[in-house]
Design an enzyme around this catalytic site. Structure first.
Site, PDB file in Angstrom:
ATOM      1  N   ASN A   7       0.881  -1.161   0.000  1.00 59.86           N
ATOM      2  CA  ASN A   7       0.000   0.000   0.000  1.00 59.86           C
ATOM      3  C   ASN A   7       0.922   1.215   0.000  1.00 59.86           C
ATOM      4  OD1 ASN A   7      -1.818   2.027   0.420  1.00 59.86           O
ATOM      5  ND2 ASN A   7      -2.778   1.119   2.236  1.00 59.86           N
ATOM      6  N   ARG A  93      -2.574  -1.896  -3.494  1.00 57.28           N
ATOM      7  CA  ARG A  93      -3.821  -1.179  -3.245  1.00 57.28           C
ATOM      8  C   ARG A  93      -3.819   0.109  -4.063  1.00 57.28           C
ATOM      9  NH1 ARG A  93      -5.509   2.855   1.405  1.00 57.28           N
ATOM     10  NH2 ARG A  93      -7.713   2.959   0.905  1.00 57.28           N
ATOM     11  N   HIS A 182     -13.273   2.421  -0.149  1.00 54.29           N
ATOM     12  CA  HIS A 182     -13.268   1.350   0.862  1.00 54.29           C
ATOM     13  C   HIS A 182     -13.876   0.066   0.304  1.00 54.29           C
ATOM     14  CE1 HIS A 182     -13.543   4.592   4.247  1.00 54.29           C
ATOM     15  NE2 HIS A 182     -12.289   4.219   4.096  1.00 54.29           N
ATOM     16  N   ARG A 243     -12.797  14.756   7.925  1.00 56.53           N
ATOM     17  CA  ARG A 243     -13.564  15.096   6.721  1.00 56.53           C
ATOM     18  C   ARG A 243     -15.031  15.340   7.091  1.00 56.53           C
ATOM     19  NH1 ARG A 243     -11.798   9.963   3.336  1.00 56.53           N
ATOM     20  NH2 ARG A 243     -10.098   9.645   4.792  1.00 56.53           N
ATOM     21  N   GLU A 387      -8.313  -5.668   4.879  1.00 61.63           N
ATOM     22  CA  GLU A 387      -8.182  -5.275   3.470  1.00 61.63           C
ATOM     23  C   GLU A 387      -6.954  -5.913   2.818  1.00 61.63           C
ATOM     24  OE1 GLU A 387      -8.894  -1.254   5.076  1.00 61.63           O
ATOM     25  OE2 GLU A 387      -9.651  -0.805   3.092  1.00 61.63           O
TER      26      GLU A 387
END
Ligand code: AMP
Length: 401
Positions: A7, A93, A182, A243, A387
């Protein structure tokens, strides 16, 4: 054989090495502060006697190439990887795959160019991913690099869910639409939920709630995503650490006209200074819950807005799906916050959503568990996400393993 998952961000690379016969993660870690005077290398691994070992080093890591070199050297030195020829695939990823990628793909020059073309849609993420992909392909030409996109799982959304009500040319010429993110996590917990429910995924209607520092919800019908809360970028939807999530777009117009904020300042404000941090000055839910217990009104409000927004999405997705088999909580907050789960589900008994308070509050299990009452029409599940494992599996499947 083994699968390495990378990642790669703008200044860090997280990695995990899996044994593909039993999917045990035999090593994981990161290189951080790439390009700074002092970088950092961390490695955790299982030794031959299955004991956990770790090692940490401070050293200059000028580029992604040195970063990946250090990772491979450290994996070799630990014995987790004897040789690069043990790798069946490297899974990368990638946050934004744009409108074309519906599945993981083996990287070639065309794929790399397509990821490059959507950099304007994910300026914070895709350049770092590309740096990692480019180096991995160059250093290990004999190992296929597979990209697994956060957006891919949501590609089954119908136009009614993915189009914005804005002029057509913005979609056709500028690819402005809802993509969702996601996806690897939503897909992973959905398939785990199907196992818990004892039904084929294709027969499951689910609402998945990935609640971490970033947060998103997805409505899944028959195993396929039909709606999700994030949009063109990961800013839309639920309240997140920093956010804002859903907001009247006129707020931006107001900020521009009346506060003189340009696009960069608006981006900073809504992506980095809003959400939980903006409401109460803290973005870590553990701290916020503690502050609320101590009577801090802003912390209480941050929790209140978070739970209110979550409940709105549960209700909306329930209406879209018509029938819901399970609601799944995952991510750091979803897996751990008893209070957020309780408040998001409170008052939804008429929808068949009834938490078992004891099961919800129990700290005994950290694994997959059901927290709704035994005779509840809708099961409420906590499923830890993974993940990296999902990326490793998808990468192996993409190379035909
Ligand atoms: P993630 O991005 O999935 O790692 O999730 C990070 C978020 O999970 C942060 O807001 C953490 O405060 C929150 N979190 C982690 N553990 C807990 C906990 N035990 N209770 C409440 N929130 C938690």
């Amino acid at each position: 054989m083994k699968v390495l998952v990378l990642n790669s961000g703008s200044s860090s690379i997280k990695y995990q090495l899996f044994r593909s016969d039993d999917w045990v993660a035999i090593a994981y870690g990161l290189v951080a502060r790439i390009g700074e005077a002092e970088g950092e290398l961390k490695l955790n691994w299982l030794d031959g006697a299955h004991n956990h070992q770790s090692r940490q080093e401070t050293l200059p890591i000028p580029t992604h190439q040195e970063g990946i070199d250090h990772i491979v050297a450290a994996l070799r030195a630990s014995g987790a990887l004897a040789d690069v020829s043990e790798l069946t695939a490297i899974g990368h990823r990638v946050v934004h795959g744009g409108p074309h990628f519906k599945h993981p793909v083996i990287v070639d020059d065309c794929v790399q160019a397509e990821i490059q073309s959507v950099v304007p849609l994910a300026p914070l993420h895709n350049p770092g991913h590309l740096a990692g992909i480019e180096v991995a392909r160059r250093l290990f030409p004999s190992v296929p690099s597979v990209v697994v996109f956060d957006t891919a799982f949501h590609q089954t959304m119908p136009p009614a869910a993915y189009r914005y009500a804005i002029p057509e040319f913005l979609y056709t010429e500028h690819r402005i639409r809802r993509y969702g993110f996601h996806g690897t996590s939503h897909g992973y917990v959905a398939s785990r939920a199907a196992r818990v429910l004892g039904k084929p995924l294709e027969q499951c209607n689910l609402i998945t709630l990935h609640l971490g520092n970033g947060a998103s919800a997805a409505a899944i019908r028959g195993g396929q995503c039909i709606d999700t809360s994030m949009g063109l970028t990961p800013l839309e939807g639920l309240v997140m650490g920093t956010r804002c999530g859903d907001i009247d777009p006129a707020v931006l117009i107001y900020l521009g006209k009346n506060l003189g904020l340009d696009a960069e300042a608006q981006d900073q404000l809504l992506n980095r200074q809003s959400g939980l941090l903006g409401i109460c000055g803290v973005n870590d839910m553990r701290e916020i819950e503690q502050l609320a217990v101590e009577g801090n009104a802003r912390a209480e409000l941050a929790i209140g807005i978070t739970a209110h927004r979550l409940k709105k999405y549960i209700g909306a997705y329930y209406a879209e799906l018509g029938r819901v088999d399970a609601i799944i909580f995952t991510g750091g907050i979803g897996e751990n916050s008893v209070g957020i789960r309780r408040r998001a589900c409170a008052g939804l008994e008429r929808l068949g959503i009834v938490l078992d308070e004891e099961a919800n509050a129990s700290r005994e299990s950290r694994g997959e568990r059901c927290i709704s009452v035994a005779d509840g029409e809708v099961r409420v599940l906590v499923i830890p996400t993974n993940e990296e494992l999902e990326i490793a599996r998808q990468a192996l499947a993409a190379v035909g393993g």
